[in-house]
Scaffold this motif. Structure first.
Motif, mmCIF file in Angstrom:
data_model
loop_
_atom_site.group_PDB
_atom_site.id
_atom_site.type_symbol
_atom_site.label_atom_id
_atom_site.label_comp_id
_atom_site.label_asym_id
_atom_site.label_seq_id
_atom_site.Cartn_x
_atom_site.Cartn_y
_atom_site.Cartn_z
ATOM 1 N N GLY A 68 27.362 15.119 85.158
ATOM 2 C CA GLY A 68 28.173 16.178 85.387
ATOM 3 C C GLY A 68 29.202 16.934 84.337
ATOM 4 O O GLY A 68 28.781 18.218 84.014
ATOM 5 N N LEU A 69 29.462 16.058 83.347
ATOM 6 C CA LEU A 69 30.195 16.694 82.096
ATOM 7 C C LEU A 69 29.099 17.393 81.388
ATOM 8 O O LEU A 69 29.402 18.546 80.778
ATOM 9 C CB LEU A 69 30.837 15.541 81.163
ATOM 10 N N GLY A 70 27.944 16.915 81.014
ATOM 11 C CA GLY A 70 26.913 17.591 80.383
ATOM 12 C C GLY A 70 26.338 19.007 80.980
ATOM 13 O O GLY A 70 26.356 20.045 80.420
ATOM 14 N N ALA B 85 26.300 24.743 81.177
ATOM 15 C CA ALA B 85 26.557 25.880 81.974
ATOM 16 C C ALA B 85 27.561 26.776 81.107
ATOM 17 O O ALA B 85 27.448 28.103 81.017
ATOM 18 C CB ALA B 85 27.279 25.497 83.356
ATOM 19 N N GLY B 86 28.776 26.163 80.563
ATOM 20 C CA GLY B 86 29.619 26.987 79.691
ATOM 21 C C GLY B 86 29.120 27.507 78.562
ATOM 22 O O GLY B 86 29.324 28.696 78.043
ATOM 23 N N GLY B 87 28.542 26.336 77.898
ATOM 24 C CA GLY B 87 28.027 26.623 76.444
ATOM 25 C C GLY B 87 26.992 27.859 76.404
ATOM 26 O O GLY B 87 26.830 28.662 75.357
ATOM 27 N N ARG C 130 24.632 34.765 83.070
ATOM 28 C CA ARG C 130 23.340 35.033 83.184
ATOM 29 C C ARG C 130 22.806 35.047 84.596
ATOM 30 O O ARG C 130 21.805 35.857 85.002
ATOM 31 C CB ARG C 130 22.352 33.998 82.362
ATOM 32 N N LEU C 131 23.172 33.946 85.594
ATOM 33 C CA LEU C 131 22.709 33.937 86.714
ATOM 34 C C LEU C 131 23.708 34.899 87.778
ATOM 35 O O LEU C 131 23.177 35.027 89.233
ATOM 36 C CB LEU C 131 22.739 32.629 87.176
ATOM 37 N N ARG D 175 34.151 29.099 81.241
ATOM 38 C CA ARG D 175 33.134 30.166 82.086
ATOM 39 C C ARG D 175 32.082 30.919 81.250
ATOM 40 O O ARG D 175 31.223 31.421 81.507
ATOM 41 C CB ARG D 175 34.090 31.536 82.928
ATOM 42 N N ASN D 176 32.466 30.923 79.683
ATOM 43 C CA ASN D 176 31.771 31.423 78.985
ATOM 44 C C ASN D 176 31.884 30.598 77.323
ATOM 45 O O ASN D 176 32.481 29.829 77.489
ATOM 46 C CB ASN D 176 31.856 32.920 78.692
#
Length: 198
Positions: free
Chosen positions: A19-21, A26-28, A34-35, A46-47
């Motif tokens: 989950g952390l990965g 998703a943030g990195g 993008r989605l 978030r980014n």
């Protein structure tokens, strides 16, 4: 039971790290933008330009009266669970020596690995057995045997378990002068290419 606890803890740790990965990925990679997906409320990463935990996120509850008692309680519970798990791991170790009643009051000690090797060698002589491994766990005066047996296609499990109990395990119990020798036998089928009969 210890094996089940180990597997559950490993699974939970794996899920937490997964989950952390996923959150980091998703943030990195700016996956939300993008989605064209809106992240959940309260999700701060978030980014790629944002940090995972801002200073406000890390300090938002430190002034609350319940914060430090909850933190200390959770840490105390985690410490107790970790100590219990560590002690359980150490208690299930192999028996280094088995105390044998020699009848003269002095007694003797037999190496646990030697007794386990004898059980494994005698088990390999049983019909249908392709290989065996044994280890003794527990206490010196009350060991338990864990026998792993690799069986062929011609083996009869019920008969094999009876033969294991009446043969190698009973011989080891009698030779060591033990009142009992509890055992756990795990049978596993041998894998290999089938032989072609002509």
């Amino acid at each position: 039971m210890l094996r089940t606890v180990n597997r559950v803890l490993l699974a939970l740790t794996g899920l937490a790290l997964l989950g952390l990965g996923a959150a980091g990925l998703a943030g990195g990679t700016d996956l939300f933008r993008r989605l064209d997906v809106t992240p959940p409320d309260g999700y701060s990463w978030r980014n790629p330009d944002e940090v995972l935990l801002t200073r406000e996120d890390r300090t938002q509850w430190t002034d609350e009266s319940w914060w430090w008692p909850v933190v200390l309680s959770v840490l105390g519970v985690l410490l107790v669970v970790a100590l219990w798990w560590l002690i359980a791991q150490l208690r299930s170790r192999r028996v280094a020596a088995v105390l044998v009643d020699s009848g003269d009051g002095a007694g003797a000690a037999v190496r646990g690995s030697a007794l386990a090797d004898v059980i494994a060698a005698e088990t390999e002589e049983l019909p249908g057995v392709r290989g065996a491994r044994t280890r003794l766990v527990g206490r010196r005066r009350a060991p338990r045997a864990r026998v792993g047996v690799l069986v062929g296609a011609d083996a009869r499990p019920a008969g094999l378990v009876r033969a294991l109990h009446r043969g190698p395990l009973e011989h080891a119990r009698a030779s060591a002068g033990l009142e009992s020798l509890p055992a756990e036998a795990r049978l596993r089928g041998a894998r290999g290419r089938p032989e072609r009969l002509t």
